[in-house]
Structures are given as structure tokens and as C-alpha cells.
Design a protein around this motif. Structure first.
Motif, PDB file in Angstrom:
ATOM      1  N   ILE A  36      39.978  36.794  39.507  1.00 43.60           N
ATOM      2  CA  ILE A  36      38.853  35.949  39.904  1.00 43.60           C
ATOM      3  C   ILE A  36      39.394  34.809  40.760  1.00 43.60           C
ATOM      4  O   ILE A  36      40.569  34.449  40.647  1.00 43.60           O
ATOM      5  N   THR A  37      38.557  34.263  41.621  1.00 43.97           N
ATOM      6  CA  THR A  37      38.954  33.121  42.442  1.00 43.97           C
ATOM      7  C   THR A  37      38.128  31.899  42.040  1.00 43.97           C
ATOM      8  O   THR A  37      37.105  32.027  41.362  1.00 43.97           O
ATOM      9  N   SER A  43      30.631  30.255  41.710  1.00 43.87           N
ATOM     10  CA  SER A  43      29.368  30.969  41.880  1.00 43.87           C
ATOM     11  C   SER A  43      28.735  31.280  40.523  1.00 43.87           C
ATOM     12  O   SER A  43      27.519  31.163  40.352  1.00 43.87           O
ATOM     13  N   LEU A  44      29.564  31.663  39.565  1.00 43.26           N
ATOM     14  CA  LEU A  44      29.062  31.938  38.221  1.00 43.26           C
ATOM     15  C   LEU A  44      28.519  30.678  37.554  1.00 43.26           C
ATOM     16  O   LEU A  44      27.427  30.678  36.998  1.00 43.26           O
ATOM     17  N   PHE A 116      43.858  31.337  46.525  1.00 40.09           N
ATOM     18  CA  PHE A 116      44.726  30.385  45.823  1.00 40.09           C
ATOM     19  C   PHE A 116      44.183  28.962  45.741  1.00 40.09           C
ATOM     20  O   PHE A 116      44.686  28.176  44.935  1.00 40.09           O
ATOM     21  N   LEU A 117      43.178  28.643  46.545  1.00 45.05           N
ATOM     22  CA  LEU A 117      42.740  27.257  46.623  1.00 45.05           C
ATOM     23  C   LEU A 117      41.234  27.135  46.402  1.00 45.05           C
ATOM     24  O   LEU A 117      40.634  27.951  45.724  1.00 45.05           O
ATOM     25  N   TRP A 118      40.651  26.123  46.950  1.00 38.54           N
ATOM     26  CA  TRP A 118      39.236  25.826  46.742  1.00 38.54           C
ATOM     27  C   TRP A 118      38.551  25.658  48.095  1.00 38.54           C
ATOM     28  O   TRP A 118      39.195  25.499  49.118  1.00 38.54           O
ATOM     29  N   TYR A 152      41.166  40.042  51.946  1.00 41.45           N
ATOM     30  CA  TYR A 152      40.112  39.262  52.607  1.00 41.45           C
ATOM     31  C   TYR A 152      38.756  39.942  52.476  1.00 41.45           C
ATOM     32  O   TYR A 152      37.762  39.315  52.072  1.00 41.45           O
ATOM     33  N   LEU A 153      38.707  41.223  52.791  1.00 44.28           N
ATOM     34  CA  LEU A 153      37.444  41.948  52.764  1.00 44.28           C
ATOM     35  C   LEU A 153      36.947  42.216  51.345  1.00 44.28           C
ATOM     36  O   LEU A 153      35.805  42.630  51.149  1.00 44.28           O
ATOM     37  N   ASN A 154      37.790  41.966  50.353  1.00 47.08           N
ATOM     38  CA  ASN A 154      37.380  42.153  48.964  1.00 47.08           C
ATOM     39  C   ASN A 154      36.956  40.870  48.272  1.00 47.08           C
ATOM     40  O   ASN A 154      36.187  40.921  47.301  1.00 47.08           O
ATOM     41  N   VAL A 155      37.465  39.718  48.732  1.00 45.00           N
ATOM     42  CA  VAL A 155      37.179  38.471  47.996  1.00 45.00           C
ATOM     43  C   VAL A 155      36.223  37.521  48.709  1.00 45.00           C
ATOM     44  O   VAL A 155      35.645  36.634  48.082  1.00 45.00           O
TER      45      VAL A 155
END
Length: 234
Positions: A36-37, A43-44, A116-118, A152-155
Motif C-alpha cells: 500500500i502507499t 484515499s481509504l 515512497f513519499l507523500w 507507475y501504471l499499477n500505483v
């Protein structure tokens, strides 16, 4: 003074330990998708939900890969993580409400930021820049271009609560990411500047305009040999 010194040393040591752990995590993510990022977690928490379904590189349509490069970072195949000329131009520009430097973000930078970041805004956005530089260079060296594009295309967020190309393909077109055609792929990538505002379904005016531009750019770059090596599914 001694107490302040001890606190400063503790903060420094803790920071170094966390950074070391993040490097281990970065290496692991060369083979394992991020569980998870921070953006997905946000978002959750905010109530937007989290629709996500990670897929491998070979299960992502070449059209989606080409659309991402055409729409977001046409020098992706050849740069070392940063598009310096575009960054310079962005820093010198006064146009629009975007913060300086934001328009020059490469796919590599966006991947580093998302994994890795926000996201952040205001001061926190500028605090992010130094670690973003470090993580961008590290994934360029350790992951390589195909892995960066795959992650990239997944997250990346592709709609309110929708993360990744598979979830986007299912939500908007009721199909797998492997079967997206050019127009569908371009429409999804067109929403990326602000996927909560620029909707794919119904198709906003911005997405309609940007998708047409991306399709033209796809035709312009599709025969580049270095780009071909990234966009083929197998």
C-alpha cells in the motif's frame, strides 16, 4: 544543552535507520509490488475507497504504456530520472497556478513520490523534493525503466479511489488492462493531472482534449526503437 544534543542525536539516528529500512524496501519492490502507499491509505481514510488490482508488465496493454510515455514523459526512455530542460523551463514559467517545477515531473519522479513519499501541498511539497530526488535516482539504478513503468501504471491514481491501470480498465471499460485500445488508454492517462477533477466517465472536457493530444503524440513516438522496447507486452 546536553538534553537538546541527545534529542538531536536520537532524531538523526532514527532518521538514518528509517532511511536504511526504506532502501531495503526499495530493493524488495524491484520484485514485489508495494502492499500500500501513503496516497492509497489516504484515499481509504478520506472515504474515497481503494479499488486496486496489480497486474504484471506483460498484462498491461502496449497502448497503455505508450500513452503514459506520450502523455507524461516522452523522454522517459533516455533520461536518468529527470528532464532537466523541462524543469528549467517550468521553474522560469509564471503561467497558471501550478507551483514552479511541478510541470516537469517525470514518470520516474512520480513513481518515487507515489511509492515512497507523500503528495502534499505548500511547504510539505518542497520538503518532499530532496528525498524524491534520492529515491528517483535509486529506482533508476536498481529497478530499471520497465520496472519503473510497471509500478507507475499499477500505483498511480486514475480516478477517485481508483489506483492502477487494471482497476481503471475495469471501472471505465469493463475489461482487463491487457485489452485497452489506443483511445481508451489515452483517455485514462489524460486524467492524470487531477484524476478526481478530470473524469474519464463521464468524459470531461479536459480529458477529451488531452486524450486527442496524447493520441497524436503516440503516433509521433511509436516508431522510436527505445520506446518500442518499453511498450511491447512480451
Amino acid at each position: 544543552m546536553r538534553k537538546i544534543k541527545r534529542v538531536c542525536i536520537w532524531i538523526l539516528k532514527t532518521g538514518l535507520k528509517l532511511f536504511a529500512l526504506s532502501i531495503i524496501y526499495l530493493v524488495v519492490c524491484k520484485w514485489v509490488m508495494p502492499p500500500i502507499t501513503l496516497t492509497q491509505l489516504g484515499s481509504l481514510v478520506s472515504g474515497n475507497g481503494l479499488k486496486r488490482d496489480y497486474v504484471s508488465y506483460d498484462k498491461i496493454s502496449g497502448n497503455a504504456k505508450l500513452a503514459a510515455i506520450a502523455g507524461e514523459d516522452q523522454l522517459f526512455a533516455i533520461h536518468g530520472g529527470f528532464d532537466w530542460p523541462a524543469l528549467k523551463q517550468s521553474l522560469e514559467s509564471e503561467k497558471g497556478k501550478r507551483s514552479r517545477g511541478s510541470a516537469a515531473s517525470t514518470i520516474s519522479q512520480q513513481t518515487a513520490k507515489n511509492v515512497f513519499l507523500w503528495q502534499g501541498s505548500g511547504v510539505t511539497k518542497y520538503l518532499r523534493k530532496a528525498p524524491e530526488f534520492v529515491y528517483t535516482k535509486l529506482i533508476e539504478w536498481i529497478w530499471g525503466k520497465k520496472r519503473i513503468l510497471e509500478v507507475y501504471l499499477n500505483v498511480i491514481e486514475m480516478g477517485k479511489g481508483i489506483y492502477g491501470i487494471q482497476a481503471a480498465a475495469e471501472s471505465y471499460y469493463q475489461k482487463d488492462a491487457a485489452h485497452l485500445n489506443r483511445n481508451e488508454a489515452a483517455s485514462i492517462i489524460a486524467c492524470l493531472p487531477n484524476p478526481k477533477k478530470y473524469t474519464v466517465k463521464p468524459r470531461s472536457k479536459f480529458v477529451n482534449f488531452k486524450a486527442g493530444w496524447i493520441l497524436r503524440q503516440m503516433r509521433n513516438i511509436q516508431d522510436n526503437e527505445k520506446i518500442k522496447t518499453l511498450t511491447v507486452s512480451k
